[in-house]
Design a protein around this motif. Sequence first.
Motif, PDB file in Angstrom:
ATOM      1  N   HIS A 168      -3.220  -0.491  -1.964  1.00 20.09           N
ATOM      2  CA  HIS A 168      -4.647  -1.166  -1.895  1.00 20.09           C
ATOM      3  C   HIS A 168      -4.447  -2.622  -1.845  1.00 20.09           C
ATOM      4  CE1 HIS A 168      -8.687  -0.548  -2.095  1.00 20.09           C
ATOM      5  NE2 HIS A 168      -8.751  -0.896  -3.393  1.00 20.09           N
ATOM      6  N   LEU A 169      -4.372  -2.908  -0.492  1.00 19.35           N
ATOM      7  CA  LEU A 169      -3.861  -4.208  -0.071  1.00 19.35           C
ATOM      8  C   LEU A 169      -4.987  -5.286  -0.224  1.00 19.35           C
ATOM      9  CD1 LEU A 169      -1.971  -3.436   3.189  1.00 19.35           C
ATOM     10  CD2 LEU A 169      -0.962  -3.838   0.956  1.00 19.35           C
ATOM     11  N   GLN A 170      -4.472  -6.296  -0.768  1.00 19.43           N
ATOM     12  CA  GLN A 170      -5.315  -7.684  -0.881  1.00 19.43           C
ATOM     13  C   GLN A 170      -5.099  -8.409   0.307  1.00 19.43           C
ATOM     14  OE1 GLN A 170      -6.609  -9.002  -4.416  1.00 19.43           O
ATOM     15  NE2 GLN A 170      -7.896  -9.721  -2.785  1.00 19.43           N
ATOM     16  N   LEU A 171      -6.270  -8.748   1.002  1.00 17.62           N
ATOM     17  CA  LEU A 171      -6.000  -9.580   2.228  1.00 17.62           C
ATOM     18  C   LEU A 171      -6.661 -10.921   2.140  1.00 17.62           C
ATOM     19  CD1 LEU A 171      -6.963  -6.613   4.728  1.00 17.62           C
ATOM     20  CD2 LEU A 171      -4.379  -7.393   3.848  1.00 17.62           C
ATOM     21  N   ASP A 172      -6.212 -12.110   2.694  1.00 14.36           N
ATOM     22  CA  ASP A 172      -6.774 -13.332   2.710  1.00 14.36           C
ATOM     23  C   ASP A 172      -8.195 -13.235   3.136  1.00 14.36           C
ATOM     24  OD1 ASP A 172      -4.315 -14.333   2.022  1.00 14.36           O
ATOM     25  OD2 ASP A 172      -3.702 -14.899   3.963  1.00 14.36           O
ATOM     26  N   GLY A 173      -9.089 -14.046   2.398  1.00 12.58           N
ATOM     27  CA  GLY A 173     -10.425 -14.219   2.630  1.00 12.58           C
ATOM     28  C   GLY A 173     -11.344 -12.859   2.435  1.00 12.58           C
ATOM     29  N   HIS A 174     -10.619 -11.866   1.660  1.00  7.55           N
ATOM     30  CA  HIS A 174     -11.591 -10.860   1.717  1.00  7.55           C
ATOM     31  C   HIS A 174     -11.632 -10.290   0.133  1.00  7.55           C
ATOM     32  CE1 HIS A 174     -12.191  -9.560   5.912  1.00  7.55           C
ATOM     33  NE2 HIS A 174     -10.971 -10.477   5.942  1.00  7.55           N
ATOM     34  N   MET A 175     -12.656  -9.949  -0.371  1.00  4.57           N
ATOM     35  CA  MET A 175     -12.936  -9.697  -1.987  1.00  4.57           C
ATOM     36  C   MET A 175     -12.284  -8.302  -1.963  1.00  4.57           C
ATOM     37  SD  MET A 175     -14.745 -11.724  -3.893  1.00  4.57           S
ATOM     38  CE  MET A 175     -16.001 -10.544  -4.993  1.00  4.57           C
ATOM     39  N   LEU A 176     -12.755  -7.603  -1.221  1.00  2.00           N
ATOM     40  CA  LEU A 176     -12.415  -6.037  -1.399  1.00  2.00           C
ATOM     41  C   LEU A 176     -11.143  -5.853  -0.772  1.00  2.00           C
ATOM     42  CD1 LEU A 176     -15.804  -4.091  -0.510  1.00  2.00           C
ATOM     43  CD2 LEU A 176     -14.602  -4.610  -2.652  1.00  2.00           C
ATOM     44  N   ARG A 177     -10.279  -5.206  -1.665  1.00  2.84           N
ATOM     45  CA  ARG A 177      -8.959  -4.545  -1.024  1.00  2.84           C
ATOM     46  C   ARG A 177      -9.106  -3.612  -0.089  1.00  2.84           C
ATOM     47  NH1 ARG A 177      -4.423  -5.671  -4.613  1.00  2.84           N
ATOM     48  NH2 ARG A 177      -5.160  -6.762  -6.325  1.00  2.84           N
ATOM     49  N   ARG A 178      -8.257  -3.441   0.928  1.00  4.02           N
ATOM     50  CA  ARG A 178      -8.235  -2.210   1.831  1.00  4.02           C
ATOM     51  C   ARG A 178      -7.146  -1.081   1.702  1.00  4.02           C
ATOM     52  NH1 ARG A 178     -11.624  -5.140   3.237  1.00  4.02           N
ATOM     53  NH2 ARG A 178     -12.466  -5.722   5.253  1.00  4.02           N
ATOM     54  N   PRO A 179      -7.610   0.033   1.527  1.00  2.00           N
ATOM     55  CA  PRO A 179      -6.828   1.186   1.357  1.00  2.00           C
ATOM     56  C   PRO A 179      -6.018   1.453   2.502  1.00  2.00           C
ATOM     57  CG  PRO A 179      -8.848   1.906   1.532  1.00  2.00           C
ATOM     58  CD  PRO A 179      -8.993   0.380   1.713  1.00  2.00           C
ATOM     59  N   ILE A 180      -4.701   1.296   2.570  1.00  4.92           N
ATOM     60  CA  ILE A 180      -3.997   1.871   3.870  1.00  4.92           C
ATOM     61  C   ILE A 180      -2.832   2.842   3.286  1.00  4.92           C
ATOM     62  CG2 ILE A 180      -2.362   1.053   5.825  1.00  4.92           C
ATOM     63  CD1 ILE A 180      -4.869  -0.479   5.921  1.00  4.92           C
ATOM     64  N   SER A 181      -2.807   3.840   4.074  1.00  3.78           N
ATOM     65  CA  SER A 181      -1.881   5.135   3.802  1.00  3.78           C
ATOM     66  C   SER A 181      -0.431   4.910   4.074  1.00  3.78           C
ATOM     67  CB  SER A 181      -2.294   6.238   4.382  1.00  3.78           C
ATOM     68  OG  SER A 181      -3.489   6.701   4.469  1.00  3.78           O
ATOM     69  N   ILE A 182       0.377   5.405   3.277  1.00  2.00           N
ATOM     70  CA  ILE A 182       1.911   5.205   3.394  1.00  2.00           C
ATOM     71  C   ILE A 182       2.456   6.372   4.441  1.00  2.00           C
ATOM     72  CG2 ILE A 182       4.064   5.418   2.064  1.00  2.00           C
ATOM     73  CD1 ILE A 182       2.629   4.345  -0.404  1.00  2.00           C
ATOM     74  N   ALA A 183       3.193   5.597   5.307  1.00  2.00           N
ATOM     75  CA  ALA A 183       3.499   6.534   6.426  1.00  2.00           C
ATOM     76  C   ALA A 183       5.003   6.930   6.195  1.00  2.00           C
ATOM     77  CB  ALA A 183       3.605   5.764   7.740  1.00  2.00           C
ATOM     78  N   SER A 184       5.641   6.175   5.433  1.00  2.00           N
ATOM     79  CA  SER A 184       7.069   6.510   5.212  1.00  2.00           C
ATOM     80  C   SER A 184       7.783   5.838   4.249  1.00  2.00           C
ATOM     81  CB  SER A 184       8.006   6.947   6.448  1.00  2.00           C
ATOM     82  OG  SER A 184       8.092   5.509   7.129  1.00  2.00           O
ATOM     83  N   VAL A 185       8.805   6.066   3.633  1.00  3.09           N
ATOM     84  CA  VAL A 185       9.605   5.310   2.632  1.00  3.09           C
ATOM     85  C   VAL A 185      11.007   5.244   3.180  1.00  3.09           C
ATOM     86  CG1 VAL A 185       8.030   5.476   0.773  1.00  3.09           C
ATOM     87  CG2 VAL A 185       9.868   6.895   0.858  1.00  3.09           C
ATOM     88  N   ASP A 186      11.780   4.180   2.733  1.00  8.70           N
ATOM     89  CA  ASP A 186      13.299   4.368   3.005  1.00  8.70           C
ATOM     90  C   ASP A 186      13.777   3.848   1.563  1.00  8.70           C
ATOM     91  OD1 ASP A 186      16.002   3.849   3.320  1.00  8.70           O
ATOM     92  OD2 ASP A 186      15.519   3.216   5.460  1.00  8.70           O
ATOM     93  N   LYS A 187      14.286   4.677   0.760  1.00  6.17           N
ATOM     94  CA  LYS A 187      14.467   4.353  -0.312  1.00  6.17           C
ATOM     95  C   LYS A 187      16.015   3.749  -0.533  1.00  6.17           C
ATOM     96  CE  LYS A 187      12.575   8.129  -2.760  1.00  6.17           C
ATOM     97  NZ  LYS A 187      12.400   9.374  -3.503  1.00  6.17           N
ATOM     98  N   GLU A 188      16.789   3.880   0.626  1.00  3.10           N
ATOM     99  CA  GLU A 188      18.033   2.904   0.562  1.00  3.10           C
ATOM    100  C   GLU A 188      17.746   1.611   1.059  1.00  3.10           C
ATOM    101  OE1 GLU A 188      20.677   5.021   3.191  1.00  3.10           O
ATOM    102  OE2 GLU A 188      20.514   6.848   1.582  1.00  3.10           O
ATOM    103  N   LYS A 189      16.764   1.543   1.823  1.00  3.38           N
ATOM    104  CA  LYS A 189      16.747   0.131   2.193  1.00  3.38           C
ATOM    105  C   LYS A 189      15.441  -0.695   1.140  1.00  3.38           C
ATOM    106  CE  LYS A 189      17.846   0.579   7.074  1.00  3.38           C
ATOM    107  NZ  LYS A 189      17.354   0.852   8.220  1.00  3.38           N
ATOM    108  N   ASN A 190      14.788   0.171   0.271  1.00  9.39           N
ATOM    109  CA  ASN A 190      13.669  -0.360  -0.483  1.00  9.39           C
ATOM    110  C   ASN A 190      12.487  -0.818   0.459  1.00  9.39           C
ATOM    111  OD1 ASN A 190      15.131  -0.014  -2.731  1.00  9.39           O
ATOM    112  ND2 ASN A 190      15.946  -2.120  -2.830  1.00  9.39           N
TER     113      ASN A 190
END
Length: 250
Positions: free
Chosen positions: A40-62
């Motif tokens: 749930h991302l906080q974006l400049d100039g916007h009161m409401l956060r934006r929900p953006i799905s996670i598409a992948s993770v890389d645990k080795e690269k964090n």
Amino acid sequence: MMKKEELIVKDLKEIALETYEMVLENSFVSMTAKPGQFLHLQLDGHMLRRPISIASVDKEKNTVTILFKINGSGTKHLAGYQPGYVLNALGPAGNGFTLDSESSTILLIGGGIGVPPLYHLGKQLLDKQRKIISILGFQSKDYVFYEKEFQELGETHIVTNDGSYGTQGFVTDALKNIGDFDSYYSCGPIPMLRSVSSNLEHKNGYISLEERMGCGVGACFACVIPTDNNGGYRKICKDGPVFHHKEVSL
Ligand code: FES
């Protein structure tokens, strides 16, 4: 567990028309995010956060990768954040997909910007030796993304509404071209999910709802959806975004 976190933009590129892939560095999110969860991302100039799905993770690269489509000033801002920028987010948020231990063949059905969370899920299912079939629907050729990535998971069918790439039609048209499967997972716009769950009424299936949210933590009622029985409701941000297809009324 969801936390307030800072994520550093590591990479940003346009992968299809108006569609961006952003790689973010954060060890807590990369270590704990489950398929189907979102930031749930906080974006400049916007009161409401934006929900953006996670598409992948890389645990080795964090790192954690998100994909988003420009659909307003918030996502336009997001596409302007260059490597080094620090984003604030709540996450990983939401319940994520339930991995069905009984199913050996899984169908993934994604529409447009509903495709990304299915990639994270597909990678995890492949690690668990499941057979994966994917149907991905887009408006037209210019909007198609991650075809190669899904092909690496298994049989993949691309559908475009105007027929400019793959098969013409909707994701449900492609259902007749695939073999049998045990359960399905779907994410995309509500009309698509409605059509998928009515076409596959007798199958075991899970749907992930994309919805504009307010607080993102279950406190504001901005994201409620009625349940299929007893007149109750669920909050997409907290109880979802993933539901069994029989749990909610679309
Ligand atoms: Fe506030 Fe879901 S966004 S309750």
